[in-house]
Design a protein around this motif. Structure first.
Motif, mmCIF file in Angstrom:
data_model
loop_
_atom_site.group_PDB
_atom_site.id
_atom_site.type_symbol
_atom_site.label_atom_id
_atom_site.label_comp_id
_atom_site.label_asym_id
_atom_site.label_seq_id
_atom_site.Cartn_x
_atom_site.Cartn_y
_atom_site.Cartn_z
ATOM 1 N N THR A 46 0.820 -1.062 0.000
ATOM 2 C CA THR A 46 -0.078 -0.055 0.115
ATOM 3 C C THR A 46 0.666 1.233 0.043
ATOM 4 O O THR A 46 1.915 1.202 0.593
ATOM 5 N N ILE A 47 0.479 2.086 -0.683
ATOM 6 C CA ILE A 47 1.413 3.667 -0.854
ATOM 7 C C ILE A 47 0.562 4.542 0.058
ATOM 8 O O ILE A 47 -0.732 4.949 -0.435
ATOM 9 N N ILE A 136 -6.346 5.599 -3.411
ATOM 10 C CA ILE A 136 -6.116 5.902 -4.878
ATOM 11 C C ILE A 136 -4.727 6.089 -5.426
ATOM 12 O O ILE A 136 -4.469 5.520 -6.257
ATOM 13 N N ALA A 137 -3.734 6.352 -4.536
ATOM 14 C CA ALA A 137 -2.452 6.322 -4.971
ATOM 15 C C ALA A 137 -2.073 4.813 -5.083
ATOM 16 O O ALA A 137 -1.363 4.514 -6.133
ATOM 17 N N THR A 138 -2.593 3.980 -4.199
ATOM 18 C CA THR A 138 -2.219 2.483 -4.494
ATOM 19 C C THR A 138 -2.969 2.087 -5.790
ATOM 20 O O THR A 138 -2.300 1.331 -6.316
ATOM 21 N N ALA A 173 -3.272 9.976 -7.535
ATOM 22 C CA ALA A 173 -2.965 9.151 -8.759
ATOM 23 C C ALA A 173 -1.510 9.551 -9.213
ATOM 24 O O ALA A 173 -0.762 8.422 -9.834
ATOM 25 N N ILE A 174 -1.405 10.802 -9.522
ATOM 26 C CA ILE A 174 0.033 11.263 -9.868
ATOM 27 C C ILE A 174 0.990 10.534 -9.073
ATOM 28 O O ILE A 174 2.252 9.927 -9.493
ATOM 29 N N ILE A 175 0.790 10.702 -7.594
ATOM 30 C CA ILE A 175 1.938 10.182 -6.700
ATOM 31 C C ILE A 175 1.962 8.811 -7.188
ATOM 32 O O ILE A 175 3.200 8.112 -7.001
ATOM 33 N N GLY A 176 0.880 7.839 -7.047
ATOM 34 C CA GLY A 176 0.858 6.598 -7.521
ATOM 35 C C GLY A 176 1.670 6.213 -8.945
ATOM 36 O O GLY A 176 1.891 4.837 -8.961
ATOM 37 N N GLY A 177 1.938 7.289 -9.505
ATOM 38 C CA GLY A 177 2.526 6.724 -10.951
ATOM 39 C C GLY A 177 1.918 7.359 -12.323
ATOM 40 O O GLY A 177 2.580 7.342 -13.290
#
Length: 478
Positions: A46-47, A136-138, A173-177
């Motif tokens: 998990t992020i 959402i990041a994950t 979402a940006i942080i997640g990639g």
């Protein structure tokens, strides 16, 4: 942002604060852990995300006159307590991982150590912020992993659970990639890339599809990407797109490509790629959208779909198949009558709901190549001598052990607030995204699998395990 979210709390936080105040224990120091019990989407990691928003929330905590008047009208609180609230200011400590950090079930991702009434108030908002943005990041990370290096764009604003979910979900979402978002306000607020071309309505407005494509190419000759499925992808869409692309080339411009938003994406992408190549546009990209997620993208790639980038909306911004992280906020220590911090534990018939007591820290164990091997939850006063072998054991199946040599360790939480003051330097979204990328590079691929990932080791130190077992045994006597 200067948004005041002080009243974004559950009523029982205020009724407990009032009770603590009446009993004269409101200034006792309390320690609360924030943690989650399951990884997002049953994945392997998990992020964590939302710490910057926690900072904004805590820095702006204050009950204003309208808040006090509203609370007075409830008939639950007397004037003495309301006047106490009027002077509220957070003065405690918060320890947290950095945004973009990979974490696992059961381990604290944020710790609040503050006067009891303060620590109680911030529970609801912190969980609301961190649970959603971490989710959402994950989810975005999983989608990007499935895309296997292809650019992924976040397209979910119109399907988000409200404007703020769309705004902060896009940031997460940006942080997640993700490489960009369609959300203009997110782009403005956080200085991240935004992307978008035209909708089906643009094509419908003109008399013919060819007229619509020409008009768009005339308006944006340097960034022309055409949506080709308004009527029929192969009979008209790609044919008209190629016609316009040739006209653009005669004017000295090269097209970006086309987008598919419906139909059999595997079949259509292969046919479109073939026709673009035959027409002399091998560099024109194919972007796909249409209710995509990590499972669909994985399937399309396995089928040989020829897609260069992915626009992912509804199933990303809502985490469609896993709508809540389920993070919790549990008391693990508080001062006694002598002012000494004592561990606290919650007992449950469900073993996974028995919290780890005491003021703690999380240490990550890395091998000599920089890969993370396991996490160890320890009491805050414990230290690891890395010059000696380190043996850890499974906290449930205690006979399962692992010994590490030639290893390094890193404490995962660091101060976010000390005595009510934020002490952590703010980072840009792109800097946080880089941290996420580095974190993911440190974990083995078996933990990143979309389905049936390997379970990462999260163990307890011997001292913490003994404390927990002793407290459980003592509580059974009551």
């Amino acid at each position: 942002m200067k948004t005041n979210l002080t009243m974004l709390t559950d009523l029982y936080q205020l009724t407990m604060m009032n009770g603590y105040f009446k009993k004269g224990i409101h200034e006792d120091i309390a320690v609360f852990d924030v943690f989650f019990r399951k990884n997002v989407c049953e994945g392997g990691y998990t992020i964590v995300c939302g710490m910057e928003e926690v900072v904004h929330y805590v820095q702006n905590l204050a009950f204003n006159d309208h808040d006090i008047e509203y609370l007075k009208g409830l008939g639950l609180f007397d004037d003495e307590f309301l006047e106490f609230l009027r002077k509220f200011k957070f003065t405690g400590d918060i320890y947290a991982v950095e945004d973009g950090t990979v974490m696992y079930p059961g381990e604290p991702i944020l710790i609040v150590k503050a006067p009891l009434y303060q620590a109680q108030l911030v529970e609801t908002a912190i969980l609301s912020i961190v649970n959603f943005m971490t989710l959402i990041a994950t989810k975005a990370s999983r989608v990007c992993y499935a895309a296997n290096g292809d650019p992924v764009l976040e397209f979910g604003l119109r399907r988000a659970q409200g404007p703020e979910a769309g705004l902060y979900g896009a940031k997460a979402a940006i942080i997640g990639g993700c490489v960009g978002t369609s959300n203009v306000l997110t782009g403005k607020m956080f200085n991240v890339p935004i992307s978008g071309t035209h909708a089906h309505s643009w094509v419908q407005k003109f008399d013919t599809e060819l007229d619509a494509f020409r008009a768009y190419a005339d308006t944006y000759p340097e960034t022309c990407l055409l949506l080709i499925d308004t009527y029929n992808v192969l009979d008209s869409g790609i044919k008209n797109a190629i016609t316009v692309f040739k006209e653009l080339r005669e004017k000295g411009y090269e097209p970006l490509g086309v987008r598919l938003d419906s139909g059999d994406l595997t079949y259509l992408s292969k046919e479109v790629r073939k026709r673009l190549d035959e027409a002399g546009f091998p560099d024109a990209k194919i972007t796909a959208s249409n209710d995509l997620d990590e499972y669909t993208i994985t399937s399309l790639k396995q089928e040989g779909a020829v897609i260069d980038s992915w626009g992912v909306g509804t199933k990303l911004i809502t985490s469609y198949d896993y709508p809540s992280l389920g993070g919790v906020y549990k008391l693990c220590a508080t001062t006694n009558k002598e002012g000494i911090l004592e561990p606290k534990i919650k007992i449950s018939e469900n073993p996974e709901k028995i919290n780890n007591p005491g003021f703690k820290k999380v240490v990550r164990i890395y091998n000599s190549f920089g890969k993370s091997e396991a996490d160890l939850i320890m009491l805050s006063d414990e230290e690891i001598d890395t010059s000696k072998p380190l043996e850890i054991f499974d906290p449930i199946y205690t006979w399962k052990t692992k010994t590490y040599e030639n290893y390094k360790v890193k404490e995962m939480l660091s101060p976010l607030f000390l005595k009510g003051i934020c002490v952590r330097e703010k980072k840009t979204v792109e800097e946080v995204k880089d941290h996420t990328r580095n974190e993911l590079a440190c974990i083995w691929n078996q933990y990143k699998r979309i389905k049936n990932p390997h379970i990462y080791k999260v163990d307890l130190s011997q001292k913490l395990w003994d404390l927990k077992q002793n407290m459980i045994a003592q509580k059974k006597k009551f």
